[in-house]
Scaffold this motif. Structure first.
Motif, mmCIF file in Angstrom:
data_model
loop_
_atom_site.group_PDB
_atom_site.id
_atom_site.type_symbol
_atom_site.label_atom_id
_atom_site.label_comp_id
_atom_site.label_asym_id
_atom_site.label_seq_id
_atom_site.Cartn_x
_atom_site.Cartn_y
_atom_site.Cartn_z
ATOM 1 N N GLY A 79 0.828 -1.203 0.000
ATOM 2 C CA GLY A 79 0.000 0.000 0.000
ATOM 3 C C GLY A 79 0.861 1.251 0.000
ATOM 4 N N VAL A 80 0.234 2.354 0.313
ATOM 5 C CA VAL A 80 0.909 3.638 0.471
ATOM 6 C C VAL A 80 0.280 4.329 1.671
ATOM 7 C CG1 VAL A 80 1.580 3.937 -1.962
ATOM 8 C CG2 VAL A 80 -0.660 4.718 -1.213
ATOM 9 N N ASN A 81 0.976 5.286 2.238
ATOM 10 C CA ASN A 81 0.428 5.987 3.396
ATOM 11 C C ASN A 81 -0.907 6.654 3.086
ATOM 12 O OD1 ASN A 81 3.595 6.220 4.304
ATOM 13 N ND2 ASN A 81 2.173 6.038 5.995
ATOM 14 N N ALA A 82 -1.102 7.093 1.851
ATOM 15 C CA ALA A 82 -2.360 7.740 1.477
ATOM 16 C C ALA A 82 -3.556 6.821 1.687
ATOM 17 C CB ALA A 82 -2.309 8.207 0.015
ATOM 18 N N LEU A 83 -3.326 5.503 1.729
ATOM 19 C CA LEU A 83 -4.404 4.537 1.925
ATOM 20 C C LEU A 83 -4.582 4.140 3.387
ATOM 21 C CD1 LEU A 83 -3.659 2.173 -1.101
ATOM 22 C CD2 LEU A 83 -5.443 3.930 -0.944
ATOM 23 N N GLU A 84 -3.717 4.616 4.246
ATOM 24 C CA GLU A 84 -3.742 4.227 5.655
ATOM 25 C C GLU A 84 -4.662 5.146 6.460
ATOM 26 O OE1 GLU A 84 -1.668 1.567 6.980
ATOM 27 O OE2 GLU A 84 -1.481 1.154 4.832
ATOM 28 N N ALA A 85 -5.254 4.600 7.501
ATOM 29 C CA ALA A 85 -6.150 5.386 8.366
ATOM 30 C C ALA A 85 -5.424 6.563 9.000
ATOM 31 C CB ALA A 85 -6.745 4.484 9.445
ATOM 32 N N GLY A 86 -4.137 6.438 9.283
ATOM 33 C CA GLY A 86 -3.384 7.498 9.949
ATOM 34 C C GLY A 86 -2.685 8.465 9.023
ATOM 35 N N VAL A 87 -3.156 8.593 7.799
ATOM 36 C CA VAL A 87 -2.467 9.459 6.833
ATOM 37 C C VAL A 87 -2.360 10.900 7.337
ATOM 38 C CG1 VAL A 87 -4.514 9.996 5.435
ATOM 39 C CG2 VAL A 87 -2.238 10.123 4.402
ATOM 40 N N ALA A 88 -3.361 11.387 8.055
ATOM 41 C CA ALA A 88 -3.337 12.780 8.526
ATOM 42 C C ALA A 88 -2.163 13.046 9.459
ATOM 43 C CB ALA A 88 -4.649 13.118 9.226
ATOM 44 N N SER A 89 -1.742 12.051 10.213
ATOM 45 C CA SER A 89 -0.620 12.235 11.136
ATOM 46 C C SER A 89 0.660 11.579 10.638
ATOM 47 C CB SER A 89 -0.984 11.667 12.518
ATOM 48 O OG SER A 89 -1.230 10.275 12.419
ATOM 49 N N CYS A 92 3.505 12.807 5.842
ATOM 50 C CA CYS A 92 3.676 12.806 4.389
ATOM 51 C C CYS A 92 2.984 14.029 3.787
ATOM 52 C CB CYS A 92 3.083 11.535 3.788
ATOM 53 S SG CYS A 92 3.831 10.015 4.383
ATOM 54 N N THR A 93 3.574 14.605 2.753
ATOM 55 C CA THR A 93 2.965 15.785 2.141
ATOM 56 C C THR A 93 1.638 15.455 1.464
ATOM 57 O OG1 THR A 93 4.224 15.592 0.075
ATOM 58 C CG2 THR A 93 5.201 16.922 1.831
ATOM 59 N N VAL A 94 1.424 14.201 1.077
ATOM 60 C CA VAL A 94 0.162 13.810 0.466
ATOM 61 C C VAL A 94 -1.012 14.037 1.424
ATOM 62 C CG1 VAL A 94 0.172 11.359 1.109
ATOM 63 C CG2 VAL A 94 -0.932 12.074 -1.018
ATOM 64 N N ALA A 95 -0.746 14.044 2.712
ATOM 65 C CA ALA A 95 -1.815 14.204 3.711
ATOM 66 C C ALA A 95 -2.563 15.521 3.552
ATOM 67 C CB ALA A 95 -1.237 14.100 5.122
ATOM 68 N N SER A 96 -1.910 16.523 2.971
ATOM 69 C CA SER A 96 -2.566 17.818 2.794
ATOM 70 C C SER A 96 -3.290 17.936 1.452
ATOM 71 C CB SER A 96 -1.544 18.949 2.937
ATOM 72 O OG SER A 96 -0.576 18.873 1.903
ATOM 73 N N SER A 97 -3.435 16.817 0.748
ATOM 74 C CA SER A 97 -4.090 16.817 -0.565
ATOM 75 C C SER A 97 -5.210 15.792 -0.605
ATOM 76 C CB SER A 97 -3.064 16.521 -1.666
ATOM 77 O OG SER A 97 -2.039 17.468 -1.667
#
Length: 124
Positions: A79-89, A92-97
């Protein structure tokens, strides 16, 4: 903007230092490496080795061994962090998109559903 896919796992720190110095961005690998270079790592390609390990232990305990097993998106093996429940924390810069995250989730869903076919590089 230049983007580097760092693929040395624990050896990626040099890549992260270089992107920080040049204004480029990077992707990490294996685990969440976003905290190693805040603001410079977009996301990470994750390997959920625990999923394969748990399945292997269950197979062995049941007396079933051998063969080839695949642990892709559908099985929760990658997977990638963008698919993880904790992406907001995640850091990763993707969290703001959220729009990008929505597209990543849609692509995952389409791959798992068979709407998008990903070529197996081992099959040529």
């Amino acid at each position: 903007m230049d983007v580097i896919a760092a693929a040395a796992s624990g050896g990626n720190q040099g890549v992260f230092e270089a992107v920080a110095a040049t204004g480029a961005k990077a992707f990490g690998v294996d685990v969440n490496q976003c905290g190693q270079s805040a603001g410079n790592v977009i996301d990470n390609v994750l390997k959920h080795v625990d999923v394969a390990e748990s399945a292997a232990i269950k197979e062995i305990a049941a007396g079933r061994t051998g063969g080839v097993k695949v642990y892709g998106l559908a099985e929760g093996g990658v997977g990638v962090n963008a698919l993880e429940a904790g992406v907001a924390s995640s850091g990763c810069t993707v969290a703001s998109s959220p729009d990008v995250i929505a597209k990543v989730k849609q692509a995952r869903d389409d791959i798992v559903a068979g709407k998008i076919t990903v070529a197996d590089p081992l099959k040529g």
